[in-house]
Design a protein around this motif. Sequence first.
Motif, PDB file in Angstrom:
ATOM      1  N   ARG A 139      -4.476  -7.401  14.955  1.00  0.00           N
ATOM      2  CA  ARG A 139      -4.098  -8.756  14.552  1.00  0.00           C
ATOM      3  C   ARG A 139      -4.617  -9.020  13.154  1.00  0.00           C
ATOM      4  O   ARG A 139      -5.469  -8.280  12.661  1.00  0.00           O
ATOM      5  CB  ARG A 139      -4.765  -9.777  15.479  1.00  0.00           C
ATOM      6  CG  ARG A 139      -3.952 -10.248  16.659  1.00  0.00           C
ATOM      7  CD  ARG A 139      -3.868  -9.251  17.737  1.00  0.00           C
ATOM      8  NE  ARG A 139      -3.219  -9.814  18.924  1.00  0.00           N
ATOM      9  CZ  ARG A 139      -2.810  -9.105  19.929  1.00  0.00           C
ATOM     10  NH1 ARG A 139      -2.971  -7.785  19.923  1.00  0.00           N
ATOM     11  NH2 ARG A 139      -2.219  -9.667  20.975  1.00  0.00           N
ATOM     12  N   CYS A 147       2.204  -6.887  26.007  1.00  0.00           N
ATOM     13  CA  CYS A 147       3.159  -5.822  26.330  1.00  0.00           C
ATOM     14  C   CYS A 147       4.436  -6.438  26.934  1.00  0.00           C
ATOM     15  O   CYS A 147       4.375  -7.120  27.956  1.00  0.00           O
ATOM     16  CB  CYS A 147       2.527  -4.860  27.333  1.00  0.00           C
ATOM     17  SG  CYS A 147       3.686  -3.594  27.865  1.00  0.00           S
ATOM     18  N   ARG A 180       2.046 -10.999  21.320  1.00  0.00           N
ATOM     19  CA  ARG A 180       2.232  -9.547  21.244  1.00  0.00           C
ATOM     20  C   ARG A 180       1.931  -8.852  22.565  1.00  0.00           C
ATOM     21  O   ARG A 180       1.808  -7.626  22.612  1.00  0.00           O
ATOM     22  CB  ARG A 180       1.321  -8.947  20.147  1.00  0.00           C
ATOM     23  CG  ARG A 180       1.596  -9.446  18.747  1.00  0.00           C
ATOM     24  CD  ARG A 180       3.007  -9.136  18.273  1.00  0.00           C
ATOM     25  NE  ARG A 180       3.318  -7.732  18.147  1.00  0.00           N
ATOM     26  CZ  ARG A 180       3.072  -6.986  17.078  1.00  0.00           C
ATOM     27  NH1 ARG A 180       2.445  -7.499  16.051  1.00  0.00           N
ATOM     28  NH2 ARG A 180       3.443  -5.725  17.035  1.00  0.00           N
TER      29      ARG A 180
HETATM   30  C1  HEM Z   1       0.316   1.025  32.206  1.00  0.00           C
HETATM   31  C2  HEM Z   1       1.316   0.748  31.405  1.00  0.00           C
HETATM   32  C3  HEM Z   1       1.208   0.010  30.100  1.00  0.00           C
HETATM   33  C4  HEM Z   1       0.109  -0.556  29.483  1.00  0.00           C
HETATM   34  C5  HEM Z   1      -1.338  -0.595  29.981  1.00  0.00           C
HETATM   35  C6  HEM Z   1       0.578  -1.150  28.250  1.00  0.00           C
HETATM   36  C7  HEM Z   1      -0.227  -1.813  27.344  1.00  0.00           C
HETATM   37  C8  HEM Z   1       0.215  -2.372  26.168  1.00  0.00           C
HETATM   38  C9  HEM Z   1      -0.629  -3.090  25.239  1.00  0.00           C
HETATM   39  C10 HEM Z   1      -2.120  -3.322  25.396  1.00  0.00           C
HETATM   40  C11 HEM Z   1       0.154  -3.503  24.224  1.00  0.00           C
HETATM   41  C12 HEM Z   1      -0.314  -4.343  23.025  1.00  0.00           C
HETATM   42  C13 HEM Z   1      -0.408  -5.790  23.455  1.00  0.00           C
HETATM   43  C14 HEM Z   1      -1.263  -6.671  22.573  1.00  0.00           C
HETATM   44  O1  HEM Z   1      -1.762  -6.209  21.551  1.00  0.00           O
HETATM   45  O2  HEM Z   1      -1.489  -7.856  22.942  1.00  0.00           O
HETATM   46  C15 HEM Z   1       1.497  -3.030  24.481  1.00  0.00           C
HETATM   47  C16 HEM Z   1       2.568  -3.248  23.650  1.00  0.00           C
HETATM   48  C17 HEM Z   1       3.810  -2.727  23.879  1.00  0.00           C
HETATM   49  N1  HEM Z   1       4.246  -2.082  25.013  1.00  0.00           N
HETATM   50 FE1  HEM Z   1       3.142  -1.636  26.632  1.00  0.00          FE
HETATM   51  N2  HEM Z   1       1.934  -0.950  28.135  1.00  0.00           N
HETATM   52  C18 HEM Z   1       2.361  -0.239  29.238  1.00  0.00           C
HETATM   53  C19 HEM Z   1       3.652   0.144  29.530  1.00  0.00           C
HETATM   54  C20 HEM Z   1       4.730  -0.047  28.696  1.00  0.00           C
HETATM   55  C21 HEM Z   1       6.086   0.377  28.996  1.00  0.00           C
HETATM   56  C22 HEM Z   1       6.529   1.076  30.290  1.00  0.00           C
HETATM   57  C23 HEM Z   1       6.848   0.057  27.905  1.00  0.00           C
HETATM   58  C24 HEM Z   1       8.321   0.252  27.618  1.00  0.00           C
HETATM   59  C25 HEM Z   1       9.190   0.839  28.390  1.00  0.00           C
HETATM   60  C26 HEM Z   1       5.976  -0.594  26.939  1.00  0.00           C
HETATM   61  C27 HEM Z   1       6.380  -1.061  25.715  1.00  0.00           C
HETATM   62  C28 HEM Z   1       5.569  -1.733  24.828  1.00  0.00           C
HETATM   63  C29 HEM Z   1       6.001  -2.193  23.513  1.00  0.00           C
HETATM   64  C30 HEM Z   1       7.393  -2.005  22.915  1.00  0.00           C
HETATM   65  C31 HEM Z   1       4.905  -2.809  22.922  1.00  0.00           C
HETATM   66  C32 HEM Z   1       4.833  -3.422  21.522  1.00  0.00           C
HETATM   67  C33 HEM Z   1       5.074  -4.904  21.539  1.00  0.00           C
HETATM   68  C34 HEM Z   1       4.884  -5.498  20.141  1.00  0.00           C
HETATM   69  O3  HEM Z   1       4.794  -4.753  19.166  1.00  0.00           O
HETATM   70  O4  HEM Z   1       4.806  -6.716  20.041  1.00  0.00           O
HETATM   71  N3  HEM Z   1       4.708  -0.644  27.468  1.00  0.00           N
HETATM   72  N4  HEM Z   1       1.516  -2.373  25.681  1.00  0.00           N
END
Ligand code: HEM
Length: 312
Positions: A181, A249, A247
């Motif tokens: 951030r 997930c 932001r």
């Molecule tokens: C155990 C599974 C998962 C965990 C623990 C996880 C965790 C996270 C975290 C911590 C972030 C950043 C959030 C923030 O900074 O506040 C994130 C962003 C993101 N996640 Fe996940 N995620 C998981 C699964 C997935 C899956 C299955 C997808 C897509 C099919 C995905 C797509 C994304 C995307 C595109 C972002 C970026 C959003 C942005 O840039 O604003 N995630 N995720």
Amino acid sequence: MNGAKLMKYAKFQQVFSEAMVALSAFSAQDFFPASPMSRWFDKLVGLEARYRRIFLELDAYFEMVLSQHMDPGRVKPETDDLVDVLINLWKGQALTKDPLKALIMDAFIGGTTTSSVTLLWAMSELIKNPAVMKKAQTEIRNMVADKQTLQVDNLSKLKYLKMVVKETLRLHPPAPLLVPRETMDHVKVLGYDIPPKTRIFVNVWAIGRDPVRWEKPEEFYPERFDDISIDFHGSHYELLPFGAGRRICPAIHMGATIVEFTLASLLHSFDWELPQGMTSQDVSMEGTGRQVYCRKTPLYLVPSCKKQTHFP
Ligand code: HEM
């Protein structure tokens, strides 16, 4: 998969791993965005050239995926996959393919490693805590009868399994520092002055192990969630494996479901042991990585077909 496809897939895996390493690499432009020296420094150490090469290779791969999906001779699966859905949304819009490729890349990078890394941590904790593994198996096997396969609908009733996943994500959030951030205004945190435009990393790994918030924080104890309402949907700041705010997930439900369903299937269908001669003390829990925090060493486990389906 034919030979040519397999080669392309293996190449993609290699470029994808390189991309993950490059994303975690130190970049002067990340830390000193306003300084003209930063770009010069990144060029000098070869980081820009590395980014460009990885970008071109990933771009070529996604171009191939899109062409395959848009090929009129393609045998379509029964239901559209994610790429089909995105293509349908994109069709008829005056846009290049770039946003499509960016979305596919986001799904690949955000979705694949996070879920697989979480699964590996979950299995590591379960093999070190056999009583927890047995309790989770009992719950699943008592619900899903012999010879039946687990269905996604079963998950809502697997209360203990969900606690196991929550506890895994508390101790091992795969993205320990979330996405960076930047402060918009001057703020004061715990007496410290933080000027505007400061880069902020939120250490959810440390928050999940904070002894002020959690009793015996280093212990893997899913029962701690039995009588508290703390969840990981972004409103309980002591547990933020999926982040919070704008932001957060975007695939929080899909991510949780993938982990719960895969873990439940592994526990339903197999009994798990350590290789002969190994004890649970030999299973290292050392982690590595900045962007994605994964096991440092491989996890070796021996599956065997389940001996007992229903436990007392
Ligand atoms: C155990 C599974 C998962 C965990 C623990 C996880 C965790 C996270 C975290 C911590 C972030 C950043 C959030 C923030 O900074 O506040 C994130 C962003 C993101 N996640 Fe996940 N995620 C998981 C699964 C997935 C899956 C299955 C997808 C897509 C099919 C995905 C797509 C994304 C995307 C595109 C972002 C970026 C959003 C942005 O840039 O604003 N995630 N995720």
